[in-house]
Design a protein around this motif. Structure first.
Motif, PDB file in Angstrom:
ATOM      1  N   GLU A 112       0.763  -1.092  -0.068  1.00 49.03           N
ATOM      2  CA  GLU A 112       0.024   0.040   0.161  1.00 49.03           C
ATOM      3  C   GLU A 112       0.763   1.264   0.181  1.00 49.03           C
ATOM      4  N   GLY A 113       0.255   2.264  -0.488  1.00 47.80           N
ATOM      5  CA  GLY A 113       0.951   3.528  -0.404  1.00 47.80           C
ATOM      6  C   GLY A 113       0.904   4.337  -1.807  1.00 47.80           C
ATOM      7  N   PRO A 114       1.317   5.550  -2.075  1.00 40.25           N
ATOM      8  CA  PRO A 114       1.006   6.148  -3.457  1.00 40.25           C
ATOM      9  C   PRO A 114       1.672   5.675  -4.690  1.00 40.25           C
ATOM     10  N   ARG A 115       2.591   4.846  -4.313  1.00 38.63           N
ATOM     11  CA  ARG A 115       3.365   4.097  -5.528  1.00 38.63           C
ATOM     12  C   ARG A 115       3.145   2.611  -5.389  1.00 38.63           C
ATOM     13  N   ALA A 116       2.251   2.248  -4.789  1.00 45.59           N
ATOM     14  CA  ALA A 116       2.011   0.847  -4.783  1.00 45.59           C
ATOM     15  C   ALA A 116       2.012   0.125  -6.198  1.00 45.59           C
ATOM     16  N   ALA A 117       0.839   0.660  -7.154  1.00 44.67           N
ATOM     17  CA  ALA A 117       0.444  -0.011  -8.199  1.00 44.67           C
ATOM     18  C   ALA A 117       1.910   0.167  -9.123  1.00 44.67           C
ATOM     19  N   TYR A 118       2.606   1.324  -9.268  1.00 49.55           N
ATOM     20  CA  TYR A 118       3.766   1.425  -9.772  1.00 49.55           C
ATOM     21  C   TYR A 118       4.790   0.523  -9.333  1.00 49.55           C
ATOM     22  N   ALA A 119       4.824   0.294  -8.151  1.00 47.90           N
ATOM     23  CA  ALA A 119       6.018  -0.700  -7.735  1.00 47.90           C
ATOM     24  C   ALA A 119       5.562  -2.203  -8.113  1.00 47.90           C
ATOM     25  N   LEU A 120       4.410  -2.561  -7.957  1.00 46.70           N
ATOM     26  CA  LEU A 120       3.956  -4.032  -8.399  1.00 46.70           C
ATOM     27  C   LEU A 120       4.054  -4.340  -9.962  1.00 46.70           C
ATOM     28  N   MET A 121       3.873  -3.099 -10.587  1.00 49.38           N
ATOM     29  CA  MET A 121       3.970  -3.109 -12.189  1.00 49.38           C
ATOM     30  C   MET A 121       5.417  -3.287 -12.612  1.00 49.38           C
ATOM     31  N   ALA A 122       6.572  -3.162 -11.773  1.00 53.37           N
ATOM     32  CA  ALA A 122       7.783  -3.521 -12.004  1.00 53.37           C
ATOM     33  C   ALA A 122       8.021  -4.723 -12.418  1.00 53.37           C
ATOM     34  N   VAL A 123       7.199  -6.071 -11.903  1.00 52.89           N
ATOM     35  CA  VAL A 123       7.373  -7.289 -12.231  1.00 52.89           C
ATOM     36  C   VAL A 123       5.858  -7.894 -12.525  1.00 52.89           C
ATOM     37  N   CYS A 124       4.752  -7.220 -12.774  1.00 53.01           N
ATOM     38  CA  CYS A 124       3.644  -7.525 -13.338  1.00 53.01           C
ATOM     39  C   CYS A 124       3.244  -7.201 -14.625  1.00 53.01           C
ATOM     40  N   PRO A 125       2.757  -8.003 -15.354  1.00 57.60           N
ATOM     41  CA  PRO A 125       2.592  -7.414 -16.714  1.00 57.60           C
ATOM     42  C   PRO A 125       1.075  -6.654 -16.931  1.00 57.60           C
ATOM     43  N   LEU A 126       0.619  -6.160 -15.856  1.00 55.44           N
ATOM     44  CA  LEU A 126      -0.841  -5.482 -15.912  1.00 55.44           C
ATOM     45  C   LEU A 126      -0.638  -4.008 -15.681  1.00 55.44           C
ATOM     46  N   ASP A 127      -1.491  -3.318 -16.162  1.00 53.66           N
ATOM     47  CA  ASP A 127      -1.578  -2.069 -15.691  1.00 53.66           C
ATOM     48  C   ASP A 127      -2.248  -1.920 -14.571  1.00 53.66           C
ATOM     49  N   LEU A 128      -1.834  -1.864 -13.475  1.00 51.54           N
ATOM     50  CA  LEU A 128      -2.619  -2.004 -12.278  1.00 51.54           C
ATOM     51  C   LEU A 128      -3.273  -0.673 -11.849  1.00 51.54           C
ATOM     52  N   GLU A 129      -2.708   0.512 -12.402  1.00 49.74           N
ATOM     53  CA  GLU A 129      -3.264   1.827 -12.126  1.00 49.74           C
ATOM     54  C   GLU A 129      -4.528   2.166 -12.712  1.00 49.74           C
ATOM     55  N   ALA A 130      -4.732   1.173 -13.982  1.00 54.68           N
ATOM     56  CA  ALA A 130      -6.036   1.317 -14.677  1.00 54.68           C
ATOM     57  C   ALA A 130      -7.021   0.335 -14.058  1.00 54.68           C
ATOM     58  N   MET A 131      -6.697  -0.718 -13.222  1.00 50.06           N
ATOM     59  CA  MET A 131      -7.410  -1.565 -12.638  1.00 50.06           C
ATOM     60  C   MET A 131      -8.378  -1.052 -11.568  1.00 50.06           C
ATOM     61  N   ALA A 132      -9.566  -1.425 -11.739  1.00 47.21           N
ATOM     62  CA  ALA A 132     -10.544  -0.771 -10.795  1.00 47.21           C
ATOM     63  C   ALA A 132     -10.508  -1.407  -9.407  1.00 47.21           C
ATOM     64  N   ALA A 133     -10.547  -0.316  -8.420  1.00 48.41           N
ATOM     65  CA  ALA A 133     -10.581  -0.836  -7.134  1.00 48.41           C
ATOM     66  C   ALA A 133     -11.875  -1.630  -6.742  1.00 48.41           C
ATOM     67  N   GLY A 134     -11.593  -2.654  -5.947  1.00 48.99           N
ATOM     68  CA  GLY A 134     -12.633  -3.402  -5.539  1.00 48.99           C
ATOM     69  C   GLY A 134     -12.791  -4.772  -6.608  1.00 48.99           C
TER      70      GLY A 134
END
Length: 183
Positions: A112-134
């Motif tokens: 969690e945190g303001p850069r959590a999605a960005y951090a996860l995307m370093a090794v995850c192939p999905l655009d997690l910033e565009a993924m809907a919450a929930g």
């Protein structure tokens, strides 16, 4: 009596100033449910929560949650004390089903945190910033199969096999150090 080894016990908050935090999720009972979607209303009644029918759908909170991961497959999460009663509740259903407890196989980290999605995307192939919450999805984190739940815009839950805990946490530590260093 000796306590069983749990790789999550060794995970402590990262000692670096990363723009995200990593911590083990609260303990919970986990079940894999396979059932004909036509019997979902009965399964929802047994679980005490509306089980979503849309793949990626998430219902409930951390204490009791249902995630649809396939056309006839769900992950159910509940408090450990509630997990013991769940098989009996589902055994009473007239529909054929498979309910398998996977609590000992799985573990979870919260990122969690303001850069959590960005951090996860370093090794995850999905655009997690565009993924809907929930919502949730199965994906890869490096080479580890994970169930990723985007709880809020800044908080993700990673569910994965316990044997990968040190690897997943190590990747997150490395990503945190790189972000803290401005790389």
């Amino acid at each position: 009596m000796l306590k069983a080894f749990d790789p999550l016990d060794a995970i402590a908050p990262a000692p670096f100033a990363a723009p995200f935090a990593v911590r083990p999720a609260e303990p919970c009972a986990r079940f894999s449910l396979r059932i004909d979607p036509a019997s979902l209303a009965q399964a929802s009644e047994a679980f005490g929560l509306s089980i979503p029918s849309r793949i990626g759908g998430v219902e409930g909170e951390e204490g009791r949650r249902a995630v649809c991961v396939g056309p006839d497959e769900w992950f159910l999460f509940c408090r450990p004390r509630d997990g013991a009663a769940l098989p009996a509740l589902f055994a009473a259903l007239p529909a054929p089903l498979s309910l398998v407890e996977v609590s000992d196989r799985e573990c979870a980290l919260l990122v969690e945190g303001p850069r959590a999605a960005y951090a996860l995307m370093a090794v995850c192939p999905l655009d997690l910033e565009a993924m809907a919450a929930g919502t949730a999805t199965r994906t890869l984190f490096d080479k580890v199969a994970v169930l990723l739940v985007k709880e809020t815009p800044e908080r993700f839950r990673l569910e994965f096999w316990r044997s990968y805990a040190a690897h997943v946490h190590g990747l997150l530590e490395t990503i945190g150090r790189e972000l803290a260093a401005g790389l």
